[in-house]
Motif scaffolding. Structure first.
Motif, PDB file in Angstrom:
ATOM      1  N   ALA A 119     -10.881  -9.678 -17.760  1.00 41.76           N
ATOM      2  CA  ALA A 119     -12.130  -9.224 -18.378  1.00 41.76           C
ATOM      3  C   ALA A 119     -11.875  -8.319 -19.574  1.00 41.76           C
ATOM      4  O   ALA A 119     -12.701  -8.245 -20.490  1.00 41.76           O
ATOM      5  N   TYR A 120     -10.751  -7.629 -19.575  1.00 37.28           N
ATOM      6  CA  TYR A 120     -10.390  -6.778 -20.723  1.00 37.28           C
ATOM      7  C   TYR A 120     -10.105  -7.635 -21.949  1.00 37.28           C
ATOM      8  O   TYR A 120     -10.639  -7.381 -23.039  1.00 37.28           O
ATOM      9  N   TYR A 121      -9.272  -8.656 -21.798  1.00 33.14           N
ATOM     10  CA  TYR A 121      -9.003  -9.560 -22.913  1.00 33.14           C
ATOM     11  C   TYR A 121     -10.307 -10.171 -23.425  1.00 33.14           C
ATOM     12  O   TYR A 121     -10.529 -10.274 -24.641  1.00 33.14           O
ATOM     13  N   ASP A 122     -11.174 -10.585 -22.504  1.00 36.07           N
ATOM     14  CA  ASP A 122     -12.436 -11.216 -22.897  1.00 36.07           C
ATOM     15  C   ASP A 122     -13.314 -10.245 -23.675  1.00 36.07           C
ATOM     16  O   ASP A 122     -13.945 -10.626 -24.672  1.00 36.07           O
ATOM     17  N   ALA A 123     -13.352  -8.981 -23.238  1.00 26.83           N
ATOM     18  CA  ALA A 123     -14.208  -7.987 -23.889  1.00 26.83           C
ATOM     19  C   ALA A 123     -13.734  -7.702 -25.310  1.00 26.83           C
ATOM     20  O   ALA A 123     -14.549  -7.601 -26.243  1.00 26.83           O
ATOM     21  N   THR A 431     -12.792   0.561 -27.135  1.00 24.40           N
ATOM     22  CA  THR A 431     -12.826  -0.819 -26.649  1.00 24.40           C
ATOM     23  C   THR A 431     -11.422  -1.416 -26.592  1.00 24.40           C
ATOM     24  O   THR A 431     -11.033  -2.027 -25.597  1.00 24.40           O
ATOM     25  N   VAL A 432     -10.647  -1.236 -27.659  1.00 26.36           N
ATOM     26  CA  VAL A 432      -9.314  -1.836 -27.738  1.00 26.36           C
ATOM     27  C   VAL A 432      -8.371  -1.237 -26.703  1.00 26.36           C
ATOM     28  O   VAL A 432      -7.538  -1.938 -26.122  1.00 26.36           O
ATOM     29  N   ASN A 433      -8.493   0.047 -26.445  1.00 26.51           N
ATOM     30  CA  ASN A 433      -7.540   0.726 -25.569  1.00 26.51           C
ATOM     31  C   ASN A 433      -8.014   0.908 -24.140  1.00 26.51           C
ATOM     32  O   ASN A 433      -7.190   1.036 -23.226  1.00 26.51           O
ATOM     33  N   PHE A 434      -9.343   0.906 -23.920  1.00 25.77           N
ATOM     34  CA  PHE A 434      -9.853   1.174 -22.582  1.00 25.77           C
ATOM     35  C   PHE A 434     -10.922   0.184 -22.129  1.00 25.77           C
ATOM     36  O   PHE A 434     -11.563   0.400 -21.099  1.00 25.77           O
ATOM     37  N   GLY A 435     -11.136  -0.892 -22.868  1.00 31.04           N
ATOM     38  CA  GLY A 435     -12.025  -1.942 -22.416  1.00 31.04           C
ATOM     39  C   GLY A 435     -13.473  -1.518 -22.295  1.00 31.04           C
ATOM     40  O   GLY A 435     -14.005  -0.758 -23.110  1.00 31.04           O
ATOM     41  N   HIS A 440     -13.694  -0.843 -16.902  1.00 32.43           N
ATOM     42  CA  HIS A 440     -12.278  -0.548 -17.135  1.00 32.43           C
ATOM     43  C   HIS A 440     -11.978   0.947 -17.255  1.00 32.43           C
ATOM     44  O   HIS A 440     -10.831   1.355 -17.095  1.00 32.43           O
ATOM     45  N   HIS A 441     -12.976   1.738 -17.569  1.00 31.32           N
ATOM     46  CA  HIS A 441     -12.725   3.173 -17.705  1.00 31.32           C
ATOM     47  C   HIS A 441     -13.987   3.976 -17.427  1.00 31.32           C
ATOM     48  O   HIS A 441     -15.107   3.452 -17.505  1.00 31.32           O
ATOM     49  N   THR A 442     -13.768   5.236 -17.093  1.00 27.67           N
ATOM     50  CA  THR A 442     -14.841   6.209 -17.008  1.00 27.67           C
ATOM     51  C   THR A 442     -14.428   7.419 -17.833  1.00 27.67           C
ATOM     52  O   THR A 442     -13.247   7.629 -18.098  1.00 27.67           O
ATOM     53  N   MET A 443     -15.399   8.200 -18.257  1.00 27.90           N
ATOM     54  CA  MET A 443     -15.086   9.422 -18.997  1.00 27.90           C
ATOM     55  C   MET A 443     -14.953  10.570 -18.000  1.00 27.90           C
ATOM     56  O   MET A 443     -15.879  10.868 -17.244  1.00 27.90           O
ATOM     57  N   THR A 444     -13.786  11.184 -17.972  1.00 28.12           N
ATOM     58  CA  THR A 444     -13.491  12.275 -17.051  1.00 28.12           C
ATOM     59  C   THR A 444     -12.995  13.477 -17.829  1.00 28.12           C
ATOM     60  O   THR A 444     -12.021  13.368 -18.583  1.00 28.12           O
ATOM     61  N   GLY A 454      -9.215  -1.483 -14.535  1.00 26.10           N
ATOM     62  CA  GLY A 454      -8.600  -1.252 -15.840  1.00 26.10           C
ATOM     63  C   GLY A 454      -7.102  -1.134 -15.744  1.00 26.10           C
ATOM     64  O   GLY A 454      -6.364  -1.645 -16.607  1.00 26.10           O
ATOM     65  N   SER A 455      -6.597  -0.481 -14.705  1.00 27.44           N
ATOM     66  CA  SER A 455      -5.155  -0.321 -14.530  1.00 27.44           C
ATOM     67  C   SER A 455      -4.460  -1.658 -14.323  1.00 27.44           C
ATOM     68  O   SER A 455      -3.300  -1.823 -14.700  1.00 27.44           O
ATOM     69  N   LYS A 456      -5.172  -2.612 -13.749  1.00 30.63           N
ATOM     70  CA  LYS A 456      -4.587  -3.932 -13.495  1.00 30.63           C
ATOM     71  C   LYS A 456      -4.650  -4.838 -14.722  1.00 30.63           C
ATOM     72  O   LYS A 456      -3.736  -5.639 -14.960  1.00 30.63           O
ATOM     73  N   GLU A 457      -5.716  -4.724 -15.502  1.00 30.25           N
ATOM     74  CA  GLU A 457      -5.943  -5.683 -16.592  1.00 30.25           C
ATOM     75  C   GLU A 457      -5.496  -5.193 -17.959  1.00 30.25           C
ATOM     76  O   GLU A 457      -5.236  -6.005 -18.857  1.00 30.25           O
ATOM     77  N   ILE A 458      -5.406  -3.880 -18.151  1.00 30.03           N
ATOM     78  CA  ILE A 458      -5.125  -3.333 -19.480  1.00 30.03           C
ATOM     79  C   ILE A 458      -3.662  -2.964 -19.618  1.00 30.03           C
ATOM     80  O   ILE A 458      -3.089  -2.284 -18.765  1.00 30.03           O
ATOM     81  N   ALA A 459      -3.061  -3.440 -20.677  1.00 31.49           N
ATOM     82  CA  ALA A 459      -1.703  -3.052 -21.049  1.00 31.49           C
ATOM     83  C   ALA A 459      -1.656  -2.997 -22.572  1.00 31.49           C
ATOM     84  O   ALA A 459      -2.594  -3.396 -23.258  1.00 31.49           O
ATOM     85  N   THR A 460      -0.566  -2.490 -23.097  1.00 31.35           N
ATOM     86  CA  THR A 460      -0.427  -2.382 -24.548  1.00 31.35           C
ATOM     87  C   THR A 460      -0.130  -3.761 -25.109  1.00 31.35           C
ATOM     88  O   THR A 460       1.007  -4.231 -25.058  1.00 31.35           O
ATOM     89  N   THR A 461      -1.139  -4.427 -25.611  1.00 35.24           N
ATOM     90  CA  THR A 461      -1.004  -5.797 -26.117  1.00 35.24           C
ATOM     91  C   THR A 461      -1.606  -5.931 -27.517  1.00 35.24           C
ATOM     92  O   THR A 461      -0.877  -6.138 -28.479  1.00 35.24           O
ATOM     93  N   PHE A 462      -2.910  -5.782 -27.616  1.00 33.10           N
ATOM     94  CA  PHE A 462      -3.553  -5.851 -28.929  1.00 33.10           C
ATOM     95  C   PHE A 462      -2.947  -4.819 -29.887  1.00 33.10           C
ATOM     96  O   PHE A 462      -2.831  -5.074 -31.088  1.00 33.10           O
TER      97      PHE A 462
END
Length: 566
Positions: A119-123, A431-435, A440-444, A454-462
């Motif tokens: 879903a991160y790649y798609d977003a 969007t690019v870094n946290f989907g 994929h992320h919340t503001m804390t 987010g931890s499963k789908e997001i990596a340093t790619t784009f």
């Protein structure tokens, strides 16, 4: 740190890794006699470099909490943020892509996320208005994957080529046969149609210029372009009543004596040299491995191996070993546990990349000692006179577009690169870094935090295709770390100097490729006291006879034809 970010490698953080690898030495084709087919393939003169470089147009759409401070020779501090802006601005308006589909290839250090149903790649692709088919590959073996692709001419549409891999790729020649010339699209004021790319500093682009033309888009560039630092444990210094106001090597020696207590399991120093002399050259004033040439008093080219400074540095470091001020593991040349030695307080001073100074480090250090406080010495020189630090390249990773792409495709990918290069603090960066927020992320505590998905789908790619300049940001809630690092940078960038052949992408002939390793081995032996300084003198003599003098002649030819880049 997100999954897939560049790890600490040999004591270097991501920043340290990127900024310590300064020069690119692509190997030109050889003819039957073993001589270079084209002298200086890849090399760019200072005049041609200035024509190819994009104009620098910094953006003020996102205002950092600690403003950028200008330094010498184009260096400046990184922008610093204490919290992510509550209402992130948009830096890109209108459509980005034109619906194209492109295959990409990038390195990845860490677990490779799923490509199907991600879903991160798609977003991100939805935001880009195009489809980037991401093909991340193991960063540890990435250099070995590239040569077959180049040889078979099976390169993707968009690829990341780290500078340290180009020696295997005949890159000075390959770059013009494999990749699109971006000079007509980005040189000078043309880059201003892509404002986020225009906001990347001039120093970030220099090593993307080959043969007088711009080919590469800089990845993880830094305005500060500083290789590393000497860090100290302020809490240990304060407890012992030892001053951290170091202005000469004599002050550092005094610290060695005051903070070494082998019986208590504490030593003042870890390895302060490093085989590539990326740290100690700052103190003793000789060139770094990345840009190893200087001139003697008569104007003759002199390699760093031949300088008095490296001899003084080797002697001093061996003296510290003999005095017992270095941790035994450092004397054994074991760098595997260097961070743990610093965190635990077994050593009070170490050398590391500047990216080691962050909130995650503070969290790890505090786990070992609640009073943990990493600080960095201000730049100083061995003799206590005016210090200088050699300017490194603003980036040492670049991405390239396939030459087979047509004009419309190149423009579409540059528009996408402009989106990916949106600065920290923008809506696009989030969007690019946290989907997607919530998914994929919340503001804390004012900063984005990855969710389980987010931890499963997001990596340093784009980000390995295009990204903004580095920014100092809060990690693990360590706000004070950002403030301290920003103040240190502001002092350091005043002292930067340009080395010879800066940003010229000089391509050394293949016969010189094996000259360096025996010298690195000898540095290790001498700095750790295993061999006397005479072993270094003998090694330099051998180096000169086996090719060092010929390498000097090669660079004399470069200097005569192209200048020195200063």
């Amino acid at each position: 740190m997100q999954s897939g970010a560049i790890p600490d490698a040999g004591g270097l953080s991501r920043r340290g890794l990127l900024t310590s690898i300064a020069v690119i030495a692509a190997v030109p084709l050889l003819d039957a006699c073993g001589s270079p087919k084209e002298k200086g393939a890849g090399t760019t003169s200072e005049g041609d470099l200035s024509k190819a470089l994009p104009a620098y147009a910094p953006s003020d759409l996102v205002k950092p909490d600690i403003p950028v401070v200008a330094g010498a020779n184009g260096a400046s501090t990184d922008p610093a943020f204490l919290a992510y802006p509550a209402n992130p601005v948009r830096t890109v308006t209108g459509a980005v892509g034109a619906g194209g589909t492109y295959v990409t290839m990038t390195p990845l250090w860490g677990a490779i996320p799923p490509s199907s149903g991600n879903a991160y790649y798609d977003a991100v692709n939805k935001a880009l208005g195009a489809t980037l088919k991401l093909q991340p590959a193991d960063g540890n073996t990435y250099a070995d994957l590239l040569p077959p692709l180049f040889a078979a001419d099976k390169l993707p549409d968009w690829i990341d080529v780290p500078s340290w891999t180009t020696t295997k790729l005949n890159f000075g020649e390959a770059v013009r046969t494999k990749f699109a010339d971006l000079t007509p699209y980005l040189a000078g004021d043309k880059v201003k149609q892509y404002p986020n790319l225009a906001a990347l500093s001039t120093n970030a682009w220099v090593s993307g210029v080959w043969n007088g033309k711009l080919y590469g888009l800089p990845i993880y560039s830094s305005n500060a372009v500083i290789a590393g630092a000497y860090f100290y444990r302020k809490d240990i210094f304060d407890k012992a009543g030892v001053s951290a106001d170091v202005t000469s090597i004599a002050d550092l020696e005094a610290i060695g004596k005051a903070l070494t207590n082998a019986a208590a399991g504490q030593w003042a120093f870890d390895d302060l040299f490093g085989n590539d002399a990326g740290y100690i050259c700052q103190i003793f004033g000789f060139p770094s491995q990345g840009y190893p040439w200087t001139t003697d008093s008569g104007g003759k080219l002199q390699h760093r191996y031949e300088t008095d400074g490296i001899v003084e540095a080797l002697n001093w470091h061996a003296k510290m070993v003999k005095a017992g001020y270095l941790h035994p593991d450092a004397v054994a040349n074991n760098s595997q546990n260097a961070k743990q030695r610093f965190w635990s307080g077994k050593v009070a001073v170490c050398a590391d990349g500047t990216g080691a100074w962050n909130g995650d480090d503070a969290k790890s250090g505090a786990a070992a000692n609640p009073s943990y406080n990493r600080q960095a010495f201000k730049l100083f020189s061995a003799k206590g006179d005016k210090p200088t630090i050699q300017l490194g390249n603003g980036a040492s990773m670049y991405s390239y577009l396939n030459k087979k792409l047509n004009d419309g495709q190149i423009k579409e990918l540059l528009a996408i690169a402009n989106y990916l290069a949106a600065p920290y603090g923008s809506a696009e960066w989030l969007t690019v870094n946290f989907g997607t927020a919530g998914t994929h992320h919340t503001m804390t505590a004012g900063n984005p935090l990855l969710t389980e998905q987010g931890s499963k789908e997001i990596a340093t790619t784009f980000q390995f295709l295009a990204c903004p300049a580095s920014a100092s940001t809060v990690q693990s809630g360590a706000v004070q770390v950002v403030k301290d690092a920003a103040a240190w940078q502001a002092d350091l960038v005043k002292h930067t100097v340009k080395p010879l052949f800066y940003g010229m992408n000089v391509s050394e002939p293949a016969q010189f490729a094996s000259l360096g390793q025996p010298m690195m081995d000898t540095i290790t032996d001498v700095k750790l006291g295993r061999k006397p300084i005479s072993a270094w003198t003998e090694a330099v003599t051998t180096w000169r006879k086996q090719g060092g003098d010929d390498l000097r002649k090669f660079y004399d030819g470069i200097r005569e034809k192209f200048g020195t880049g200063k």
